[in-house]
Design a protein around this motif. Structure first.
Motif, PDB file in Angstrom:
ATOM      1  N   GLU A  40      40.685  44.222  43.544  1.00  0.00           N
ATOM      2  CA  GLU A  40      40.766  43.182  42.521  1.00  0.00           C
ATOM      3  C   GLU A  40      41.116  41.871  43.198  1.00  0.00           C
ATOM      4  N   GLY A  41      40.546  40.791  42.698  1.00  0.00           N
ATOM      5  CA  GLY A  41      40.783  39.495  43.313  1.00  0.00           C
ATOM      6  C   GLY A  41      40.414  38.353  42.384  1.00  0.00           C
ATOM      7  N   ALA A  42      39.683  37.399  42.918  1.00  0.00           N
ATOM      8  CA  ALA A  42      39.420  36.135  42.238  1.00  0.00           C
ATOM      9  C   ALA A  42      38.586  36.256  40.963  1.00  0.00           C
ATOM     10  N   VAL A  43      37.708  37.230  40.885  1.00  0.00           N
ATOM     11  CA  VAL A  43      36.884  37.406  39.683  1.00  0.00           C
ATOM     12  C   VAL A  43      37.505  38.511  38.829  1.00  0.00           C
ATOM     13  N   PRO A  44      37.858  38.187  37.591  1.00  0.00           N
ATOM     14  CA  PRO A  44      38.513  39.176  36.721  1.00  0.00           C
ATOM     15  C   PRO A  44      37.587  40.346  36.377  1.00  0.00           C
ATOM     16  N   LEU A  45      38.183  41.497  36.130  1.00  0.00           N
ATOM     17  CA  LEU A  45      37.428  42.713  35.815  1.00  0.00           C
ATOM     18  C   LEU A  45      36.599  42.551  34.552  1.00  0.00           C
ATOM     19  N   ASP A  46      37.117  41.851  33.547  1.00  0.00           N
ATOM     20  CA  ASP A  46      36.343  41.683  32.318  1.00  0.00           C
ATOM     21  C   ASP A  46      35.085  40.852  32.548  1.00  0.00           C
ATOM     22  N   ARG A  47      35.152  39.887  33.466  1.00  0.00           N
ATOM     23  CA  ARG A  47      33.959  39.100  33.808  1.00  0.00           C
ATOM     24  C   ARG A  47      32.931  39.985  34.499  1.00  0.00           C
ATOM     25  N   LEU A  48      33.378  40.832  35.421  1.00  0.00           N
ATOM     26  CA  LEU A  48      32.466  41.770  36.092  1.00  0.00           C
ATOM     27  C   LEU A  48      31.806  42.691  35.087  1.00  0.00           C
ATOM     28  N   ALA A  49      32.599  43.263  34.175  1.00  0.00           N
ATOM     29  CA  ALA A  49      32.058  44.172  33.176  1.00  0.00           C
ATOM     30  C   ALA A  49      31.021  43.475  32.302  1.00  0.00           C
ATOM     31  N   GLN A  50      31.292  42.238  31.957  1.00  0.00           N
ATOM     32  CA  GLN A  50      30.367  41.462  31.124  1.00  0.00           C
ATOM     33  C   GLN A  50      29.032  41.269  31.846  1.00  0.00           C
ATOM     34  N   VAL A  51      29.057  40.936  33.120  1.00  0.00           N
ATOM     35  CA  VAL A  51      27.842  40.646  33.868  1.00  0.00           C
ATOM     36  C   VAL A  51      27.125  41.923  34.288  1.00  0.00           C
ATOM     37  N   LEU A  52      27.870  42.959  34.684  1.00  0.00           N
ATOM     38  CA  LEU A  52      27.254  44.154  35.248  1.00  0.00           C
ATOM     39  C   LEU A  52      26.920  45.228  34.219  1.00  0.00           C
ATOM     40  N   ALA A  53      27.485  45.132  33.027  1.00  0.00           N
ATOM     41  CA  ALA A  53      27.250  46.176  32.005  1.00  0.00           C
ATOM     42  C   ALA A  53      25.805  46.192  31.536  1.00  0.00           C
TER      43      ALA A  53
END
Length: 182
Positions: free
Chosen positions: A169-182
């Protein structure tokens, strides 16, 4: 990083040097990902084990690359069937770490790692970069104070089957990743 600093970084790397530079998250070290001597010098400056992989950083993109995650504070682990950049991949030539922190006229990809001693704290300011690293680098660029949170590392090596996982985990929040990668 200014355009002048970006061009200086590209010139240093092209000449086989190792540079300390301001990324978007923390200070980094950069060298030519295809120059074994430069890679060995970068690893020696950090005290990084030679089998530990590093990412290759790019400073340009094709429109639409990686669904809006790049440029940004994320390192993507991608399939590497062509085994490009073996010096960065080390013991896993089938996986390549890719990073695009921002767009800049560097003119070439670089092998990059954080500008700290292996296992040491990340550098938010140039003064946080250990003196031994600054003294051993061929170019040192000051970009002021940086956010100080390293990139989020995401394994996309099985993304074609819908799988992805966060390794750091780092600079990009997990919820942003989930939004883009889902």
């Amino acid at each position: 990083m200014t355009d002048g600093q970006a061009r200086a970084l590209g010139a240093c790397v092209a000449a086989g040097g190792v540079a300390v530079f301001p990324a978007d998250t923390v200070y980094g070290l950069a060298c030519d990902p295809e120059n074994a001597d430069a890679v060995a010098k970068l690893y020696a400056l950090k005290g990084r084990p030679p089998e530990k992989p590093a990412a290759v950083m790019f400073f340009d993109l094709s429109p639409g690359d990686f669904g809006g995650l790049l440029p940004g504070g994320v390192t993507l682990l991608l399939p590497n069937p062509e085994r490009r950049y073996p010096l960065a991949c080390t013991t896993d030539p089938e996986t390549l770490g890719l990073r695009v922190p921002f767009l800049a006229p560097v003119g070439r990809p670089v092998l990059q790692s954080s500008a700290n001693l292996a296992g040491g704290p990340d550098a938010r300011r140039l003064s946080d970069v250990p003196e031994s690293i600054r003294a051993g680098a061929d170019l040192v660029l000051d970009g002021g104070e940086l956010p100080g949170t390293p990139s989020t590392v995401v394994d996309l090596s099985n993304y074609e089957t819908g799988e992805w996982k966060v390794l750091r985990e780092g600079a990009v929040p997990l919820d942003r990743l989930a939004q883009v990668l889902a």
